[in-house]
Write an enzyme that holds these catalytic residues in place. Structure first.
Site, short mmCIF file in Angstrom:
data_model
loop_
_atom_site.label_atom_id
_atom_site.label_comp_id
_atom_site.label_asym_id
_atom_site.label_seq_id
_atom_site.Cartn_x
_atom_site.Cartn_y
_atom_site.Cartn_z
N VAL A 211 0.85 -1.19 0.00
CA VAL A 211 0.00 0.00 0.00
C VAL A 211 0.88 1.24 0.00
O VAL A 211 1.83 1.34 0.78
CB VAL A 211 -0.92 0.02 1.25
CG1 VAL A 211 -1.73 1.32 1.28
CG2 VAL A 211 -1.85 -1.18 1.26
N GLY B 10 4.44 4.12 2.99
CA GLY B 10 3.98 2.86 2.41
C GLY B 10 4.12 1.75 3.43
O GLY B 10 4.74 1.91 4.47
N LYS B 11 3.51 0.63 3.15
CA LYS B 11 3.66 -0.56 4.01
C LYS B 11 3.17 -1.76 3.21
O LYS B 11 2.33 -1.61 2.32
CB LYS B 11 2.81 -0.42 5.28
CG LYS B 11 3.33 -1.23 6.45
CD LYS B 11 4.50 -0.53 7.12
CE LYS B 11 4.97 -1.20 8.37
NZ LYS B 11 5.88 -0.34 9.13
N GLY B 12 3.66 -2.92 3.57
CA GLY B 12 3.21 -4.12 2.86
C GLY B 12 3.57 -5.36 3.63
O GLY B 12 4.08 -5.29 4.75
#
Ligand code: NAD
Length: 425
Positions: free
Chosen positions: A65, A110-112
């Protein structure tokens, strides 16, 4: 504010949205900006097929994301955990937007991650999963668009696999596509200690702002892992007395001060990297809950989320809490701590040395020129000091808690940039 507020069944996302809307309302932010900033710019879901060691095929769910690229490439970790899902990634990505904005570095958030129990995978399965994930998110990650980093259950090894996969797909060496790489593979000297050094810098600046000489201050550090050890080490070097430390094995209290280098050396030699069995004259062993109730000027929770909560917040015996861990105080605990007049330096300010350190790694990778540890620390400390004072001054001037002040400062920087850029694409 007349926007339709988004809510979520995911507690983390719902809390992130509530915090954002509350701060946006307080700032009188334009409705259009609120609509844009309350959503991620891009969220992708990928399937990750892996041939397991027994010949069967398993398909894992992966996510990335990008909440915001208004201030620069999205930046944030990748976690491997059974509970990873899209909403959690969205919430954590938005928190990275505010953390990077507050840190004053040129990144968005962001992150995932992958929904998986990594302990159940062999090394070969883990590599296959990580490389396939990298290939599937390859269209959206690069050194100038989105730069992943380690998070829960990922580290230098996973970052090297991702860097190598992307490099091979693109036919060029791409070290800047991820940070958190080992020093031997385009990583950065100083990164290991960066978060703890940043936490210690915030404590020292807070003490100065309160006219408490560092040499007279007493500190308790909860958690003796990466963040906690270096926080304790730098505070001891600055002259403070570390009266308590703790880890998963319990609390270790010494009125005359813990010998931090000795405790660090003990843990480094212990096969499980724990404090169990550590001894020094005057040391009192207690349980992990008790250590939090001892008297000190500063408590630095550097272990887990939710460590300070409705059950123990009223029993704390400190004047200041500087959050090394992410989310160490629950919202209920925060209310009690606030009522008791304890000053809290919030996580996304206090532990931002980590992401600032990642930024330093990326800068060195792009330049292909590496700094010494002294250069690294010499750049980190002034940035942390500036960031601390920006929030501290705002909080004093506007009579706000540090946490709310930090949010307002962070959101304003993104909102200002978004307003100037406009919302085309
Ligand atoms: P780590 O795994 O190296 O250390 C965690 C420590 O906490 C260990 O000493 C462990 O024994 C201890 N611990 C676990 N449960 C405990 C309990 N119930 N009571 C007392 N101690 C307990 O982890 P870390 O990298 O130091 O991260 C700590 C926190 O800081 C996490 O919230 C993490 O998200 C946050 N953080 C870390 C970084 C970083 O650069 N490492 C950056 C930003 C935020």
């Amino acid at each position: 504010m007349s926007v339709q507020k988004r809510t979520s069944k995911n507690v983390l996302l719902d809390t992130a949205l509530k915090n954002f809307y509350a701060a946006a309302e307080e700032m009188g932010l334009d409705d259009g900006l609120i609509e844009v900033m309350s959503r991620p710019e891009r969220a992708i879901c990928v399937s990750i097929p892996v041939t397991m060691d027994d010949g069967s095929v398993k398909v894992f769910d992966g996510y990335r994301v990008q909440h915001s690229t208004v201030l620069g490439p999205a930046k944030g970790g990748l976690r491997f955990h059974p509970e990873v899902n899209l909403e959690e990634c969205e919430a954590l990505a938005s928190l990275m937007t505010w953390k990077c904005s507050l840190a004053g570095i040129p990144y968005g958030g962001g992150k995932g991650g992958i929904s998986v129990e990594p302990l159940e995978l062999s090394m070969r399965e883990r590599e296959a999963m990580t490389r396939t994930f990298a290939a599937r998110i390859a269209p959206v990650i690069s050194d100038w668009s989105d730069i992943p980093a380690p998070d829960v259950n990922t580290g230098g090894q996973e970052m090297i696999w991702i860097m190598d996969t992307i490099s091979k797909l693109r036919g060029s060496f791409e070290p800047g596509v991820v940070t958190g790489k080992p020093i031997s593979v385009w990583g950065s000297k100083g990164r290991n200690a960066a978060t703890g050094l940043g936490v210690a810098t915030c404590i020292i600046e807070l003490l100065k702002a309160q006219n408490v000489p560092v040499e007279d201050a007493t500190v308790i550090v909860q958690g003796f892992g990466n963040v906690g050890t270096f926080c304790a080490k730098y505070m001891a070097e600055a002259g403070a007395k570390i009266v308590g430390i703790s880890d998963i094995t319990g609390g270790y209290y010494c009125e005359d001060g813990i010998d931090v280098p000795a405790a660090m050396a003990y843990v480094a030699k212990h096969p499980k990297r724990i404090l169990e069995g550590y001894a020094q004259p005057g040391l009192v062993k207690m349980d992990g809950g008790q250590i939090l109730e001892q008297k000190a000027d500063v408590l630095a929770p550097c272990a887990l989320e939710g460590a300070i909560n409705a059950n123990n917040a009223a029993k704390l015996n400190v004047k200041y809490i500087v959050e090394g861990a992410n989310g160490p105080i629950t919202p209920e605990g925060d209310v009690i701590v606030d009522e008791r007049g304890i000053i809290v330096v919030p996580d996304f300010l206090a532990n931002s040395g980590g992401v600032i350190g990642s930024y330093f790694e990326w800068v060195q990778d792009l330049a292909g020129f590496f700094w010494t540890e002294e250069e690294y620390n010499g750049r980190l400390v002034p940035i942390m000091k500036d960031n601390f004072h920006r929030v501290w001054d705002y909080s004093r001037k506007n009579n706000k808690k540090m946490r709310r002040a930090a949010f307002l400062v962070a959101i304003k920087r993104v909102a200002d940039a978004l307003q100037m850029k406009g919302i085309f694409l």
